[in-house]
Design a protein around this motif. Sequence first.
Motif, PDB file in Angstrom:
ATOM      1  N   VAL A   1       8.548 -19.178 -26.566  1.00 11.16           N
ATOM      2  CA  VAL A   1       9.238 -18.156 -27.357  1.00 11.16           C
ATOM      3  C   VAL A   1      10.657 -17.941 -26.813  1.00 11.16           C
ATOM      4  CG1 VAL A   1       8.314 -16.095 -26.196  1.00 11.16           C
ATOM      5  CG2 VAL A   1       9.017 -15.937 -28.527  1.00 11.16           C
TER       6      VAL A   1
ATOM      7  N   ARG B   1      14.162 -11.800 -23.152  1.00 10.78           N
ATOM      8  CA  ARG B   1      14.871 -11.921 -24.435  1.00 10.78           C
ATOM      9  C   ARG B   1      16.140 -11.069 -24.429  1.00 10.78           C
ATOM     10  NH1 ARG B   1      16.178  -7.584 -27.995  1.00 10.78           N
ATOM     11  NH2 ARG B   1      17.126  -8.613 -29.753  1.00 10.78           N
TER      12      ARG B   1
ATOM     13  N   MET C   1      12.225  -8.931 -32.226  1.00  7.96           N
ATOM     14  CA  MET C   1      10.869  -9.219 -31.751  1.00  7.96           C
ATOM     15  C   MET C   1       9.843  -8.150 -32.068  1.00  7.96           C
ATOM     16  SD  MET C   1      11.043 -11.192 -28.314  1.00  7.96           S
ATOM     17  CE  MET C   1      11.345 -12.912 -28.443  1.00  7.96           C
TER      18      MET C   1
ATOM     19  N   GLU D   1       5.163 -18.054 -23.079  1.00  7.66           N
ATOM     20  CA  GLU D   1       6.400 -17.282 -22.892  1.00  7.66           C
ATOM     21  C   GLU D   1       7.595 -18.234 -22.889  1.00  7.66           C
ATOM     22  OE1 GLU D   1       5.802 -14.606 -19.477  1.00  7.66           O
ATOM     23  OE2 GLU D   1       3.770 -14.301 -20.221  1.00  7.66           O
TER      24      GLU D   1
ATOM     25  N   TRP E   1       4.071  -9.120 -22.920  1.00  7.04           N
ATOM     26  CA  TRP E   1       5.082  -8.560 -23.824  1.00  7.04           C
ATOM     27  C   TRP E   1       6.315  -8.090 -23.057  1.00  7.04           C
ATOM     28  CZ3 TRP E   1       7.480  -8.343 -28.127  1.00  7.04           C
ATOM     29  CH2 TRP E   1       8.186  -7.220 -28.533  1.00  7.04           C
TER      30      TRP E   1
ATOM     31  N   HIS F   1      -2.286 -12.879 -20.869  1.00  7.24           N
ATOM     32  CA  HIS F   1      -1.503 -13.404 -21.986  1.00  7.24           C
ATOM     33  C   HIS F   1      -2.483 -13.890 -23.056  1.00  7.24           C
ATOM     34  CE1 HIS F   1      -2.566 -16.909 -19.618  1.00  7.24           C
ATOM     35  NE2 HIS F   1      -2.302 -17.682 -20.647  1.00  7.24           N
TER      36      HIS F   1
ATOM     37  N   ALA G   1       6.376 -18.730 -33.256  1.00 13.42           N
ATOM     38  CA  ALA G   1       7.417 -19.270 -32.369  1.00 13.42           C
ATOM     39  C   ALA G   1       7.451 -20.795 -32.307  1.00 13.42           C
ATOM     40  CB  ALA G   1       7.234 -18.699 -30.964  1.00 13.42           C
TER      41      ALA G   1
ATOM     42  N   THR H   1      -1.266  -8.277 -27.928  1.00  7.00           N
ATOM     43  CA  THR H   1      -0.601  -8.934 -26.792  1.00  7.00           C
ATOM     44  C   THR H   1      -0.711  -8.060 -25.542  1.00  7.00           C
ATOM     45  OG1 THR H   1       0.964  -9.761 -28.409  1.00  7.00           O
ATOM     46  CG2 THR H   1       1.591  -9.993 -26.093  1.00  7.00           C
TER      47      THR H   1
ATOM     48  N   CYS I   1       5.675  -7.191 -31.092  1.00  5.59           N
ATOM     49  CA  CYS I   1       4.540  -7.467 -30.227  1.00  5.59           C
ATOM     50  C   CYS I   1       3.328  -7.625 -31.148  1.00  5.59           C
ATOM     51  CB  CYS I   1       4.357  -6.272 -29.294  1.00  5.59           C
ATOM     52  SG  CYS I   1       3.006  -6.434 -28.152  1.00  5.59           S
TER      53      CYS I   1
ATOM     54  N   VAL J   1       5.433 -11.941 -30.851  1.00  5.32           N
ATOM     55  CA  VAL J   1       5.077 -12.457 -29.519  1.00  5.32           C
ATOM     56  C   VAL J   1       3.588 -12.237 -29.270  1.00  5.32           C
ATOM     57  CG1 VAL J   1       5.454 -12.126 -27.035  1.00  5.32           C
ATOM     58  CG2 VAL J   1       7.382 -12.036 -28.633  1.00  5.32           C
TER      59      VAL J   1
ATOM     60  N   VAL K   1       8.498 -10.971 -21.816  1.00  3.84           N
ATOM     61  CA  VAL K   1       9.265 -11.604 -22.898  1.00  3.84           C
ATOM     62  C   VAL K   1      10.358 -10.661 -23.393  1.00  3.84           C
ATOM     63  CG1 VAL K   1       9.127 -12.534 -25.247  1.00  3.84           C
ATOM     64  CG2 VAL K   1       7.365 -13.114 -23.584  1.00  3.84           C
ATOM     65  N   GLN K   2      10.035  -9.389 -23.531  1.00  7.97           N
ATOM     66  CA  GLN K   2      11.030  -8.400 -23.988  1.00  7.97           C
ATOM     67  C   GLN K   2      12.251  -8.393 -23.057  1.00  7.97           C
ATOM     68  OE1 GLN K   2       9.189  -4.481 -24.034  1.00  7.97           O
ATOM     69  NE2 GLN K   2      10.085  -4.008 -26.017  1.00  7.97           N
TER      70      GLN K   2
END
Length: 419
Positions: free
Chosen positions: A279, A324, A295, A276, A317, A21, A226, A312, A297, A270, A320-321
């Motif tokens: 966000v 989300r 979003m 994480e 990624w 990360h 974020a 990222t 990346c 992101v 988070v994708q």
Amino acid sequence: MSCIEQKTTPSQSKVTNHLDHNPFEVMEPRTPGRTPVDRKNGKPVKANDIPPQGVYLPNNNILAPHMKSPEYVQLSTAAAITLGIMGGRMYGCECTRCLNLLLTYPEGCRANCAYCGLARHREADRDYADRNFIRVDWPAVPMADIIDIVAKDPENSPFHRMCISMITHPRSEQDTFAVLEQWTDRIDPDAIPVSILSNPTTMTRADVQRTKDLGADIFTVALDAATPELFDRTRGKGVQSPHKWSKYWEVMLEARDIFGPHKFGAHIIVGMGETEFEVLRLVQELVDLGGHSHMFCFFPEQGSLIDHLPATPRDQWRRVQLARYLIDYRDARVEQMRFDDQGRVTDYGIAKSELADVIDEGIAFRTSGCPGKFQDDISACDRPYGDSPPSNIASYPFQPKKKDIKRIRKQLDIPVAVE
Ligand code: SF4
């Protein structure tokens, strides 16, 4: 008349990051350098005053002609290919579904956002119309020409949406209204709805209302960062830029009032140093307000103040994708998810079988943004390769295939189930 210039962007030494990360400490922007007086505010372009002749393709060795909105706009390479203004092909997609337009002026954007290719500090070495933005060139085209092409058959246009991106410039509001009005005069916004990617710094509530009155369908605010600290570091005082987190929120809440549920949202990048958890907490807040998150990346845009920093990592990624998407479209909540001591997602808070289905459907990993005509969770704004190269796709501009899902599962560290 043309003038050959040596406008170059110095290459930066890269910072590498072997973590899974991008932590806050690593993601420090460079301090913007001084711009020579004779390059400030688009001076060379205005002084030479070369009249534009139709389409201008970015070329860093030619002085850009004197082009201004609302007569001229820039559009993404993908949109130019789809319109037939430029030749070329895009890996995995025949066209883009969103006609992304950008206001244009010789002075360019007066803000200095650290991650952005359009930022003000770039005037030292590149005319505004030649700057790369989200990894691609943006040709400048007369607005009337674009409308002439699309107005021939809006119902059957490849475009499912048009979007006007405002920049930070004193004429930004009035020219956004003018571009929007030109469009809706000839093209029914029910056939091709319009989104506004706003610039809150210079906007009032009355401006937001005006975009709605002129026919805009969705209003978005590019928070991009974020957290308030990251915002200040990448878009505010940290880089001599005028934006304020509080003003962005003020305008987003005005948009919520004026446009209503599911008709407003925020862009978030992101991997610029937030966790994480941070966000996803923001994603939840937006959903609770009735909005959506779109979003991106983080990718180190060449020539930006953070082009030396790592993109990222794909595992961050993908987590988070996926989370989300679950919050935005599957009624999952951030409170049900679990995070480790560095804020990384360790549990998505839904049954394993449901999670497996969502992953295999693949929509969670497509580009997110304002919807098109297919379904609510498929974005018209597909921004082909705006946040990654095709060799290591971050946001899929097409429906991921079996081999893509296999790769995504590896990146998520969720293996394919053995049957
Ligand atoms: S305001 Fe928008 S266009 Fe201007 S520098 Fe910031 S991100 Fe780029």
